[in-house]
Structure formats: C-alpha cells, structure tokens
Design a protein around this motif. Structure first.
Motif, PDB file in Angstrom:
ATOM      1  N   ASP A 290       8.904  52.973  59.948  1.00 17.53           N
ATOM      2  CA  ASP A 290       9.027  52.281  58.789  1.00 17.53           C
ATOM      3  C   ASP A 290      10.736  51.806  58.563  1.00 17.53           C
ATOM      4  O   ASP A 290      11.008  50.618  58.384  1.00 17.53           O
ATOM      5  CB  ASP A 290       8.642  52.884  57.546  1.00 17.53           C
ATOM      6  N   ILE A 291      11.520  52.930  58.725  1.00 18.88           N
ATOM      7  CA  ILE A 291      12.919  52.410  58.732  1.00 18.88           C
ATOM      8  C   ILE A 291      13.400  51.387  59.719  1.00 18.88           C
ATOM      9  O   ILE A 291      14.261  50.672  59.457  1.00 18.88           O
ATOM     10  CB  ILE A 291      13.489  54.152  58.818  1.00 18.88           C
ATOM     11  N   ARG A 292      12.824  51.697  60.985  1.00 17.44           N
ATOM     12  CA  ARG A 292      13.224  50.864  62.044  1.00 17.44           C
ATOM     13  C   ARG A 292      12.815  49.463  61.781  1.00 17.44           C
ATOM     14  O   ARG A 292      13.503  48.375  61.993  1.00 17.44           O
ATOM     15  CB  ARG A 292      12.347  51.398  63.433  1.00 17.44           C
ATOM     16  N   GLU A 293      11.596  49.266  61.243  1.00 20.78           N
ATOM     17  CA  GLU A 293      11.269  47.846  60.852  1.00 20.78           C
ATOM     18  C   GLU A 293      12.022  47.434  59.841  1.00 20.78           C
ATOM     19  O   GLU A 293      12.675  46.214  59.825  1.00 20.78           O
ATOM     20  CB  GLU A 293       9.853  48.149  60.347  1.00 20.78           C
ATOM     21  N   TRP A 294      12.294  48.156  58.737  1.00 26.32           N
ATOM     22  CA  TRP A 294      13.208  47.731  57.760  1.00 26.32           C
ATOM     23  C   TRP A 294      14.773  47.250  58.211  1.00 26.32           C
ATOM     24  O   TRP A 294      15.194  46.201  57.753  1.00 26.32           O
ATOM     25  CB  TRP A 294      13.306  48.952  56.554  1.00 26.32           C
ATOM     26  N   LEU A 295      15.327  48.079  58.836  1.00 31.09           N
ATOM     27  CA  LEU A 295      16.411  47.994  59.457  1.00 31.09           C
ATOM     28  C   LEU A 295      16.641  46.619  60.144  1.00 31.09           C
ATOM     29  O   LEU A 295      17.610  45.723  60.234  1.00 31.09           O
ATOM     30  CB  LEU A 295      16.988  49.148  60.141  1.00 31.09           C
ATOM     31  N   ASN A 296      15.359  46.245  60.929  1.00 30.64           N
ATOM     32  CA  ASN A 296      15.327  45.136  61.722  1.00 30.64           C
ATOM     33  C   ASN A 296      15.406  43.537  60.732  1.00 30.64           C
ATOM     34  O   ASN A 296      15.742  42.703  61.142  1.00 30.64           O
ATOM     35  CB  ASN A 296      14.283  45.045  62.370  1.00 30.64           C
ATOM     36  N   LEU A 297      14.781  44.125  59.600  1.00 32.67           N
ATOM     37  CA  LEU A 297      14.673  42.954  58.498  1.00 32.67           C
ATOM     38  C   LEU A 297      15.781  42.965  57.495  1.00 32.67           C
ATOM     39  O   LEU A 297      15.923  41.907  56.852  1.00 32.67           O
ATOM     40  CB  LEU A 297      13.366  43.133  57.695  1.00 32.67           C
ATOM     41  N   THR A 298      16.696  43.956  57.593  1.00 31.42           N
ATOM     42  CA  THR A 298      17.715  43.868  56.333  1.00 31.42           C
ATOM     43  C   THR A 298      19.097  43.442  57.095  1.00 31.42           C
ATOM     44  O   THR A 298      19.523  43.980  58.063  1.00 31.42           O
ATOM     45  CB  THR A 298      17.769  45.196  55.856  1.00 31.42           C
ATOM     46  N   THR A 299      19.822  42.672  56.353  1.00 34.14           N
ATOM     47  CA  THR A 299      21.124  42.305  56.569  1.00 34.14           C
ATOM     48  C   THR A 299      22.182  42.295  55.482  1.00 34.14           C
ATOM     49  O   THR A 299      21.895  41.971  54.409  1.00 34.14           O
ATOM     50  CB  THR A 299      21.345  40.895  57.170  1.00 34.14           C
ATOM     51  N   TRP A 300      23.356  43.215  55.738  1.00 33.26           N
ATOM     52  CA  TRP A 300      24.239  43.518  54.794  1.00 33.26           C
ATOM     53  C   TRP A 300      25.137  42.365  54.855  1.00 33.26           C
ATOM     54  O   TRP A 300      25.336  41.631  55.998  1.00 33.26           O
ATOM     55  CB  TRP A 300      24.966  44.808  54.834  1.00 33.26           C
ATOM     56  N   SER A 301      25.860  41.704  53.569  1.00 32.18           N
ATOM     57  CA  SER A 301      26.678  40.773  53.692  1.00 32.18           C
ATOM     58  C   SER A 301      27.938  41.211  53.411  1.00 32.18           C
ATOM     59  O   SER A 301      28.284  42.197  52.522  1.00 32.18           O
ATOM     60  CB  SER A 301      26.142  39.744  52.561  1.00 32.18           C
ATOM     61  N   GLN A 302      28.885  40.478  53.605  1.00 32.24           N
ATOM     62  CA  GLN A 302      30.505  40.899  53.257  1.00 32.24           C
ATOM     63  C   GLN A 302      31.097  39.618  52.769  1.00 32.24           C
ATOM     64  O   GLN A 302      32.247  39.462  52.554  1.00 32.24           O
ATOM     65  CB  GLN A 302      31.171  41.165  54.333  1.00 32.24           C
TER      66      GLN A 302
END
Length: 281
Positions: A237-249
């Motif tokens: 689940d974490i792997r899927e979530w990381l693939n979907l999540t983008t942090w912004s700067q």
C-alpha cells in the motif's frame, strides 16, 4: 532560537516534517519547530489558526481556502502536496449499502463543520448528481468517532483519505464502496498573517529545510519500510501511495486556487470568490 508552532494531521503525508525535527534540520537553522497533531483534521486546524493556538498549519487546500474566504486571518505560504487526495467512501463492514448510488439520502459522518470530510461530501454529491441541499451530517470528531457512528447507524458513510483508512478496511471495520479524488492539489502550508508579519525570514528558513527534505524523501534508504512501520500500513500500500504522491516546493498557482473557489462557489459553500486571494511568498 525561534519557536514556530505547526499543526497537521497524524498521517503519512507529514513524515518530512517529523524527520526534519528528529534529525535536527530545523535546529541547524536556529528554529524550534513544535508539532501538534490534529486527528480531527482541517476544521480544528482552522479554528486553531484563528485562535492563535498555532502559527502554521499543513492543511487541506479546499478547507483553508474556504476559511480564508470566511475571514480566517491566514495566508497560503506554499503548496505542500501537489497530487490529489484520494478520499475513500466507507460504510460499516456489515452495512446493507453495497454501492455508492444507494447512499443518496443517507447521512455522512464528518469530523466537524467546515472539515475536509464535509466539503468532500459536497463534491461527491455533485459528482453523483445528488441534491446537495438534501445532504445530512453527523459530527463525529475523528476516525474513532466515525467507526462508532457507522457501527451504531447514526451515520451511513464516512469519507476519509484512502490509505489512512486502509487498515480499517483490511481488518473488517469498514468496507470501501468508492473513491473520490480531489480535483486539485490536496495540501498546502498556511500561516497566520500576524506570524508572517513578524517572522518572514524564519518562515523562509523553515520552508527551505522542509523542501530540501521532501525533494529527497523518495530516495531515502528504506523509506518504504519507514512509512509502513510508522503508519501501520502494508508495504504494497505504501508503494502504491508513494507512486501517486508528489511533494511540492512551490507556491500554489492562481489557476488552482480559482478552480477550488469555482467549485466551492458552485456548491454554495462560499458567498463570493476573492479576486485578490491571500498568498505569501
């Protein structure tokens, strides 16, 4: 050393903040960043900003925009998560409701008035072509309150971030019947106008430290295992979530804010759209 009081939900999105605190990155810049968890979410953080209980909030985009429109003396100082938030629509595991269409006319559990869970119930109703004037709500405070409300049939469905609630789906507490992604970036960093006025340099330093961490986060050794262990999540689940999540700067765009305001106005959740929205940086 300058103290900055920051509030956020106790969810996996905010790991960069905790790593910066634990590894002394903020202290290197002579900042004492105090963290306060808000398990009941955006509505509680908006109240804390208004009351001066915190200086900064990591908060849902639509929630802070709605509250700034209602007079919250705060400004968005940066976009934090650029990707959408995927809200799961949950019922009790033994609920008679099997499909999202069957939930029309039932009651939604929400953390509090003005919360993300309430705002997204309106967005979901609009997506499903339901009459938004007929929406009903049961205020439950947090996820524990939602569990009780659904089990006791005081409410029939509950919307919350999909991966945060995944353990409750896995253990048979909830059953997920649908998803509802936000049509905009999901989290921003906001600060009170009073704190901005007196602490511009400190806020710039804080964001600089945070952004350095979020840029490199996905390359951190064993980061998937760290997330899984800290937030009681399965590795897949974490792997899927990381693939979907983008942090912004970066600062949130005017187009994104306009999209949120257009949606809130169309749902009659704000009285007017602000032409000169309150940004900072």
């Amino acid at each position: 050393m300058k103290t900055i009081r920051v509030g956020g939900v106790p969810e996996h999105f905010n790991l960069p903040w905790h790593l910066c605190r634990e590894e002394g990155d903020f202290e290197y810049e002579k900042l004492n960043v105090e963290w306060r968890d808000f398990p009941d979410g955006t509505g509680a953080m908006n109240k804390a900003l208004r009351n001066g209980e915190i200086d900064v909030a990591v908060i849902l985009t639509e929630g802070i925009i709605k509250d700034i429109s209602a007079g919250n003396p705060s400004r968005i100082i940066q976009e934090y998560i650029a990707s959408p938030l995927i809200w799961g629509i949950h019922v009790a595991a033994d609920s008679r409701y099997q499909d999202i269409s069957q939930l029309q006319g039932t009651k939604a559990a929400i953390s509090r008035n003005g919360s993300g869970s309430q705002l997204m119930a309106y967005v979901n109703a609009e997506n499903e072509s339901w009459d938004i004037d007929e929406l009903q709500f049961e205020i439950v405070g947090d996820i524990k309150g939602a569990v009780a409300a659904l089990q006791e049939d005081r409410a029939q469905y509950f919307m919350w971030e999909r991966f945060t609630t995944k353990p409750l789906v896995d253990n048979g507490t909830f059953r997920r019947v649908a998803h509802c992604p936000t049509p905009w970036s999901c989290f921003v960093v906001a600060a009170t106008e009073n704190f901005i006025k007196n602490n511009e340099l400190e806020l710039e330093k804080m964001l600089g430290v945070l952004n350095a961490k979020s840029v490199s986060l996905k390359e951190t050794e064993n980061i998937e295992n760290i997330f899984a262990a800290r937030y009681d999540q399965k590795l897949e689940d974490i792997r899927e979530w990381l693939n979907l999540t983008t942090w912004s700067q970066q600062q949130i765009s005017e187009e994104e804010v306009q999209k949120v305001q257009d949606t809130l106005y169309g749902l009659k959740l704000i009285d007017e759209k602000l032409l000169n929205f309150k940004y900072y940086f």
